[in-house]
Design an enzyme around this catalytic site. Structure first.
Site, PDB file in Angstrom:
ATOM      1  N   ARG A   1      -9.665   7.934  -1.205  1.00  0.00           N
ATOM      2  CA  ARG A   1     -10.633   8.373  -0.200  1.00  0.00           C
ATOM      3  C   ARG A   1     -11.494   9.508  -0.732  1.00  0.00           C
ATOM      4  NH1 ARG A   1      -9.445   6.885   5.473  1.00  0.00           N
ATOM      5  NH2 ARG A   1     -11.020   8.464   5.887  1.00  0.00           N
TER       6      ARG A   1
ATOM      7  N   THR B   1      -8.334   3.764   8.452  1.00  0.00           N
ATOM      8  CA  THR B   1      -9.510   2.901   8.555  1.00  0.00           C
ATOM      9  C   THR B   1      -9.543   2.203   9.906  1.00  0.00           C
ATOM     10  OG1 THR B   1      -9.395   2.533   6.174  1.00  0.00           O
ATOM     11  CG2 THR B   1     -10.765   1.038   7.441  1.00  0.00           C
TER      12      THR B   1
ATOM     13  N   HIS C   1      -3.977  -4.547   7.742  1.00  0.00           N
ATOM     14  CA  HIS C   1      -4.109  -3.474   8.728  1.00  0.00           C
ATOM     15  C   HIS C   1      -3.237  -3.765   9.953  1.00  0.00           C
ATOM     16  CE1 HIS C   1      -6.012   0.333   9.790  1.00  0.00           C
ATOM     17  NE2 HIS C   1      -5.857  -0.061  11.047  1.00  0.00           N
TER      18      HIS C   1
ATOM     19  N   GLU D   1     -10.989  -9.511   2.899  1.00  0.00           N
ATOM     20  CA  GLU D   1      -9.725  -9.135   3.533  1.00  0.00           C
ATOM     21  C   GLU D   1     -10.011  -8.977   5.014  1.00  0.00           C
ATOM     22  OE1 GLU D   1      -6.407  -5.544   3.649  1.00  0.00           O
ATOM     23  OE2 GLU D   1      -7.409  -6.013   1.744  1.00  0.00           O
TER      24      GLU D   1
ATOM     25  N   ASN E   1       0.843  -1.179   0.000  1.00  0.00           N
ATOM     26  CA  ASN E   1       0.000   0.000   0.000  1.00  0.00           C
ATOM     27  C   ASN E   1       0.892   1.247   0.000  1.00  0.00           C
ATOM     28  OD1 ASN E   1      -1.587   2.266   0.968  1.00  0.00           O
ATOM     29  ND2 ASN E   1      -3.173   0.800   1.519  1.00  0.00           N
TER      30      ASN E   1
ATOM     31  N   GLU F   1      -8.711   0.331  -2.993  1.00  0.00           N
ATOM     32  CA  GLU F   1      -9.563   0.398  -1.809  1.00  0.00           C
ATOM     33  C   GLU F   1     -10.506   1.575  -1.968  1.00  0.00           C
ATOM     34  OE1 GLU F   1      -6.649  -1.561   1.604  1.00  0.00           O
ATOM     35  OE2 GLU F   1      -6.969   0.608   1.576  1.00  0.00           O
TER      36      GLU F   1
ATOM     37  N   HIS G   1       0.775   6.243   1.901  1.00  0.00           N
ATOM     38  CA  HIS G   1       1.514   7.182   2.750  1.00  0.00           C
ATOM     39  C   HIS G   1       2.643   7.889   2.018  1.00  0.00           C
ATOM     40  CE1 HIS G   1      -0.927   6.432   6.153  1.00  0.00           C
ATOM     41  NE2 HIS G   1      -0.593   5.166   6.255  1.00  0.00           N
TER      42      HIS G   1
ATOM     43  N   ARG H   1      -7.286  12.761   0.887  1.00  0.00           N
ATOM     44  CA  ARG H   1      -6.221  13.201   1.791  1.00  0.00           C
ATOM     45  C   ARG H   1      -4.843  12.737   1.352  1.00  0.00           C
ATOM     46  NH1 ARG H   1      -7.569  10.179   7.385  1.00  0.00           N
ATOM     47  NH2 ARG H   1      -9.548  11.248   6.986  1.00  0.00           N
TER      48      ARG H   1
ATOM     49  N   HIS I   1      -5.780   3.637  -1.773  1.00  0.00           N
ATOM     50  CA  HIS I   1      -7.112   3.959  -1.252  1.00  0.00           C
ATOM     51  C   HIS I   1      -7.469   5.349  -1.744  1.00  0.00           C
ATOM     52  CE1 HIS I   1      -9.923   4.289   2.535  1.00  0.00           C
ATOM     53  NE2 HIS I   1     -10.552   4.566   1.397  1.00  0.00           N
TER      54      HIS I   1
END
Length: 253
Positions: free
Chosen positions: A50, A106, A197, A156, A12, A75, A15, A54, A48
Protein backbone atom coordinates in the site's frame (compact mmCIF):
# COMPACT_ATOMS: atom_id res chain seq x y z
CA UNK A 1 -18.29 -23.29 -19.64
CA UNK A 2 -16.25 -26.14 -18.22
CA UNK A 3 -15.16 -25.55 -14.64
CA UNK A 4 -11.64 -26.49 -13.69
CA UNK A 5 -11.09 -28.70 -10.69
CA UNK A 6 -8.17 -28.25 -8.34
CA UNK A 7 -8.81 -24.58 -7.71
CA UNK A 8 -5.68 -22.88 -6.42
CA UNK A 9 -5.29 -21.12 -3.09
CA UNK A 10 -3.38 -17.85 -2.87
CA UNK A 11 -2.67 -16.90 0.74
CA UNK A 12 -2.59 -13.20 1.54
CA UNK A 13 -0.10 -12.55 4.36
CA UNK A 14 -0.68 -8.80 4.80
CA UNK A 15 -2.15 -9.20 8.27
CA UNK A 16 0.96 -10.90 9.56
CA UNK A 17 2.72 -7.64 8.78
CA UNK A 18 -0.21 -5.73 10.32
CA UNK A 19 0.51 -7.39 13.67
CA UNK A 20 4.20 -6.59 13.39
CA UNK A 21 3.60 -2.96 12.46
CA UNK A 22 1.30 -2.48 15.46
CA UNK A 23 4.47 -2.49 17.56
CA UNK A 24 6.97 -1.47 14.84
CA UNK A 25 8.77 -4.66 15.85
CA UNK A 26 10.60 -7.34 13.89
CA UNK A 27 8.04 -10.09 14.41
CA UNK A 28 5.96 -11.79 13.20
CA UNK A 29 7.90 -11.91 9.95
CA UNK A 30 5.79 -12.10 6.75
CA UNK A 31 8.67 -13.84 4.99
CA UNK A 32 8.47 -16.64 7.54
CA UNK A 33 4.69 -16.65 7.17
CA UNK A 34 5.01 -17.12 3.41
CA UNK A 35 7.31 -20.09 3.93
CA UNK A 36 4.88 -21.65 6.40
CA UNK A 37 1.98 -21.16 4.00
CA UNK A 38 3.90 -22.73 1.12
CA UNK A 39 4.94 -25.69 3.26
CA UNK A 40 1.26 -26.20 4.07
CA UNK A 41 0.38 -26.35 0.39
CA UNK A 42 -0.45 -22.77 -0.64
CA UNK A 43 -0.29 -22.34 -4.39
CA UNK A 44 0.78 -18.73 -4.19
CA UNK A 45 1.49 -15.81 -1.88
CA UNK A 46 -0.31 -12.48 -2.14
CA UNK A 47 0.87 -9.18 -0.66
CA UNK A 48 -0.48 -5.64 -0.97
CA UNK A 49 2.17 -2.93 -0.98
CA UNK A 50 0.00 0.00 0.00
CA UNK A 51 1.01 3.62 -0.51
CA UNK A 52 0.79 4.26 3.25
CA UNK A 53 2.83 1.10 4.02
CA UNK A 54 0.45 0.19 6.82
CA UNK A 55 1.53 -3.46 6.72
CA UNK A 56 3.82 -4.85 4.00
CA UNK A 57 7.04 -2.81 3.67
CA UNK A 58 9.38 -2.43 0.71
CA UNK A 59 11.95 -4.70 2.34
CA UNK A 60 9.29 -7.40 2.84
CA UNK A 61 8.42 -7.29 -0.84
CA UNK A 62 12.07 -7.59 -1.86
CA UNK A 63 12.74 -10.52 0.47
CA UNK A 64 9.53 -12.27 -0.57
CA UNK A 65 10.42 -11.93 -4.24
CA UNK A 66 13.68 -13.75 -3.43
CA UNK A 67 12.19 -16.42 -1.17
CA UNK A 68 8.71 -17.33 -2.47
CA UNK A 69 8.89 -20.64 -4.32
CA UNK A 70 5.35 -20.78 -5.69
CA UNK A 71 4.04 -17.52 -7.17
CA UNK A 72 4.15 -13.98 -5.84
CA UNK A 73 1.06 -11.87 -6.52
CA UNK A 74 1.59 -8.17 -5.82
CA UNK A 75 -1.58 -6.19 -5.15
CA UNK A 76 -0.98 -2.55 -5.96
CA UNK A 77 -2.57 0.77 -6.75
CA UNK A 78 -1.61 2.58 -9.94
CA UNK A 79 0.27 5.34 -8.09
CA UNK A 80 3.52 6.02 -9.92
CA UNK A 81 5.94 5.22 -7.05
CA UNK A 82 4.34 1.79 -6.57
CA UNK A 83 4.30 1.07 -10.31
CA UNK A 84 8.04 1.77 -10.44
CA UNK A 85 8.61 -0.63 -7.56
CA UNK A 86 6.63 -3.33 -9.37
CA UNK A 87 8.70 -2.83 -12.52
CA UNK A 88 11.85 -3.53 -10.50
CA UNK A 89 10.40 -6.22 -8.25
CA UNK A 90 9.05 -8.34 -11.13
CA UNK A 91 6.32 -10.28 -9.29
CA UNK A 92 4.74 -13.22 -11.10
CA UNK A 93 1.48 -11.28 -11.17
CA UNK A 94 0.39 -7.74 -10.41
CA UNK A 95 -3.21 -7.29 -9.29
CA UNK A 96 -4.30 -3.68 -9.70
CA UNK A 97 -6.62 -2.57 -6.90
CA UNK A 98 -8.25 0.67 -5.75
CA UNK A 99 -6.85 2.28 -2.65
CA UNK A 100 -8.01 4.98 -0.23
CA UNK A 101 -5.92 5.98 2.77
CA UNK A 102 -8.94 6.22 5.10
CA UNK A 103 -10.26 2.72 4.34
CA UNK A 104 -9.67 -0.16 6.74
CA UNK A 105 -9.33 -2.61 3.86
CA UNK A 106 -10.07 -2.52 0.14
CA UNK A 107 -13.73 -1.54 -0.06
CA UNK A 108 -14.59 -2.35 -3.66
CA UNK A 109 -13.34 -3.02 -7.14
CA UNK A 110 -11.44 -0.80 -9.53
CA UNK A 111 -13.38 1.65 -11.65
CA UNK A 112 -11.78 0.31 -14.82
CA UNK A 113 -14.09 2.24 -17.11
CA UNK A 114 -13.50 5.55 -15.35
CA UNK A 115 -9.73 5.13 -15.15
CA UNK A 116 -9.16 3.44 -18.47
CA UNK A 117 -6.38 5.72 -19.73
CA UNK A 118 -4.15 5.36 -16.66
CA UNK A 119 -4.87 1.65 -16.35
CA UNK A 120 -4.00 1.07 -20.00
CA UNK A 121 -0.64 2.77 -19.44
CA UNK A 122 0.17 0.73 -16.33
CA UNK A 123 -0.97 -2.55 -17.89
CA UNK A 124 1.26 -1.88 -20.89
CA UNK A 125 4.27 -1.11 -18.68
CA UNK A 126 3.80 -4.25 -16.60
CA UNK A 127 3.37 -6.38 -19.70
CA UNK A 128 6.63 -5.01 -21.08
CA UNK A 129 8.26 -6.43 -17.94
CA UNK A 130 6.61 -9.81 -18.60
CA UNK A 131 4.37 -9.45 -15.53
CA UNK A 132 0.91 -11.00 -15.77
CA UNK A 133 -1.82 -8.50 -14.87
CA UNK A 134 -5.09 -8.98 -13.03
CA UNK A 135 -7.72 -6.33 -12.32
CA UNK A 136 -9.65 -6.49 -9.05
CA UNK A 137 -13.17 -5.52 -10.09
CA UNK A 138 -16.76 -5.62 -8.91
CA UNK A 139 -19.03 -8.11 -10.70
CA UNK A 140 -20.30 -5.53 -13.17
CA UNK A 141 -20.59 -6.14 -16.94
CA UNK A 142 -19.15 -2.77 -17.97
CA UNK A 143 -16.10 -3.30 -15.76
CA UNK A 144 -15.59 -6.84 -17.07
CA UNK A 145 -15.87 -5.73 -20.69
CA UNK A 146 -13.47 -2.83 -20.20
CA UNK A 147 -10.99 -5.13 -18.49
CA UNK A 148 -11.08 -7.36 -21.55
CA UNK A 149 -10.49 -4.35 -23.79
CA UNK A 150 -7.33 -3.55 -21.81
CA UNK A 151 -5.90 -6.96 -22.65
CA UNK A 152 -5.32 -8.25 -19.10
CA UNK A 153 -4.92 -11.95 -18.55
CA UNK A 154 -6.99 -12.14 -15.38
CA UNK A 155 -9.74 -10.48 -13.45
CA UNK A 156 -10.23 -11.03 -9.74
CA UNK A 157 -13.89 -10.73 -8.87
CA UNK A 158 -14.52 -8.75 -5.70
CA UNK A 159 -16.60 -11.04 -3.48
CA UNK A 160 -17.17 -8.54 -0.69
CA UNK A 161 -20.89 -8.02 -1.34
CA UNK A 162 -21.36 -11.79 -1.52
CA UNK A 163 -19.53 -12.19 1.80
CA UNK A 164 -21.61 -9.45 3.45
CA UNK A 165 -24.79 -11.17 2.24
CA UNK A 166 -23.80 -14.48 3.83
CA UNK A 167 -26.61 -15.77 6.04
CA UNK A 168 -29.25 -13.74 4.21
CA UNK A 169 -30.63 -16.33 1.81
CA UNK A 170 -32.15 -14.16 -0.91
CA UNK A 171 -29.34 -11.60 -0.91
CA UNK A 172 -26.72 -14.34 -0.97
CA UNK A 173 -28.42 -16.08 -3.89
CA UNK A 174 -28.60 -12.78 -5.78
CA UNK A 175 -24.90 -12.03 -5.26
CA UNK A 176 -23.93 -15.61 -6.15
CA UNK A 177 -25.88 -15.46 -9.42
CA UNK A 178 -24.24 -12.15 -10.28
CA UNK A 179 -20.77 -13.55 -9.68
CA UNK A 180 -21.60 -16.54 -11.88
CA UNK A 181 -22.78 -14.33 -14.74
CA UNK A 182 -19.73 -12.10 -14.58
CA UNK A 183 -17.32 -15.03 -14.38
CA UNK A 184 -19.00 -16.56 -17.42
CA UNK A 185 -18.78 -13.24 -19.27
CA UNK A 186 -15.08 -12.89 -18.43
CA UNK A 187 -14.29 -16.36 -19.73
CA UNK A 188 -16.26 -15.71 -22.91
CA UNK A 189 -14.10 -12.60 -23.47
CA UNK A 190 -10.90 -14.61 -23.14
CA UNK A 191 -9.93 -13.76 -19.56
CA UNK A 192 -9.11 -16.04 -16.65
CA UNK A 193 -10.97 -15.69 -13.37
CA UNK A 194 -9.84 -15.43 -9.75
CA UNK A 195 -11.88 -14.29 -6.76
CA UNK A 196 -11.18 -12.69 -3.42
CA UNK A 197 -12.29 -10.55 -0.46
CA UNK A 198 -14.24 -11.76 2.55
CA UNK A 199 -13.92 -15.44 1.62
CA UNK A 200 -14.07 -17.75 4.65
CA UNK A 201 -13.93 -21.46 5.43
CA UNK A 202 -17.73 -21.53 5.23
CA UNK A 203 -18.70 -19.38 2.27
CA UNK A 204 -15.92 -20.60 -0.02
CA UNK A 205 -18.04 -23.67 -0.74
CA UNK A 206 -20.62 -21.50 -2.51
CA UNK A 207 -18.01 -20.15 -4.92
CA UNK A 208 -16.59 -23.44 -6.14
CA UNK A 209 -18.91 -23.56 -9.16
CA UNK A 210 -18.00 -20.11 -10.51
CA UNK A 211 -17.39 -20.59 -14.26
CA UNK A 212 -13.68 -20.82 -15.02
CA UNK A 213 -12.59 -20.04 -11.45
CA UNK A 214 -8.87 -20.72 -11.06
CA UNK A 215 -7.83 -19.26 -7.72
CA UNK A 216 -9.15 -17.87 -4.48
CA UNK A 217 -7.05 -15.20 -2.75
CA UNK A 218 -7.75 -15.42 0.97
CA UNK A 219 -6.07 -13.64 3.85
CA UNK A 220 -8.06 -12.47 6.85
CA UNK A 221 -9.94 -15.71 7.52
CA UNK A 222 -6.77 -17.82 7.33
CA UNK A 223 -4.67 -15.50 9.50
CA UNK A 224 -7.52 -15.30 12.03
CA UNK A 225 -7.65 -19.09 12.35
CA UNK A 226 -3.86 -19.23 12.50
CA UNK A 227 -3.97 -17.36 15.83
CA UNK A 228 -5.53 -20.48 17.36
CA UNK A 229 -4.22 -23.41 15.32
CA UNK A 230 -1.05 -22.14 13.65
CA UNK A 231 -0.56 -20.96 10.10
CA UNK A 232 0.26 -24.32 8.53
CA UNK A 233 -2.89 -25.89 9.93
CA UNK A 234 -5.01 -22.88 8.96
CA UNK A 235 -3.82 -23.10 5.35
CA UNK A 236 -4.38 -26.87 5.29
CA UNK A 237 -7.90 -26.38 6.67
CA UNK A 238 -8.74 -23.98 3.84
CA UNK A 239 -7.33 -26.38 1.26
CA UNK A 240 -9.51 -29.13 2.75
CA UNK A 241 -12.61 -26.90 2.59
CA UNK A 242 -11.92 -26.18 -1.09
CA UNK A 243 -11.15 -29.80 -2.00
CA UNK A 244 -14.19 -31.18 -0.19
CA UNK A 245 -16.44 -28.70 -1.98
CA UNK A 246 -14.87 -29.64 -5.31
CA UNK A 247 -15.48 -33.33 -4.65
CA UNK A 248 -19.10 -32.64 -3.67
CA UNK A 249 -19.54 -30.65 -6.88
CA UNK A 250 -18.05 -33.46 -8.94
CA UNK A 251 -20.28 -36.02 -7.17
CA UNK A 252 -23.36 -33.91 -7.83
CA UNK A 253 -22.69 -34.23 -11.53
Amino acid sequence: IARKLMIKLGVNIDHVATIRQARRACEPDPVWAAAEAELAGADGITIHLREDRRHIQDRDAQLLRQSVRTRLNLEMAVAEPVVKIAEKLLPDMATLVPERREEVTTEGGLDVKGNRKRLAEVVSRLHRKKIAVSLFIDPDPDQVKTAADLGVEFIELHTGCFANAWGKEKACERETRLLHRMAELAVSLGMRVNAGHGITYWNVRELITLPGIEEFNIGHSIISRAVFVGLRQAVRDMQVAIREAELQCRGAK
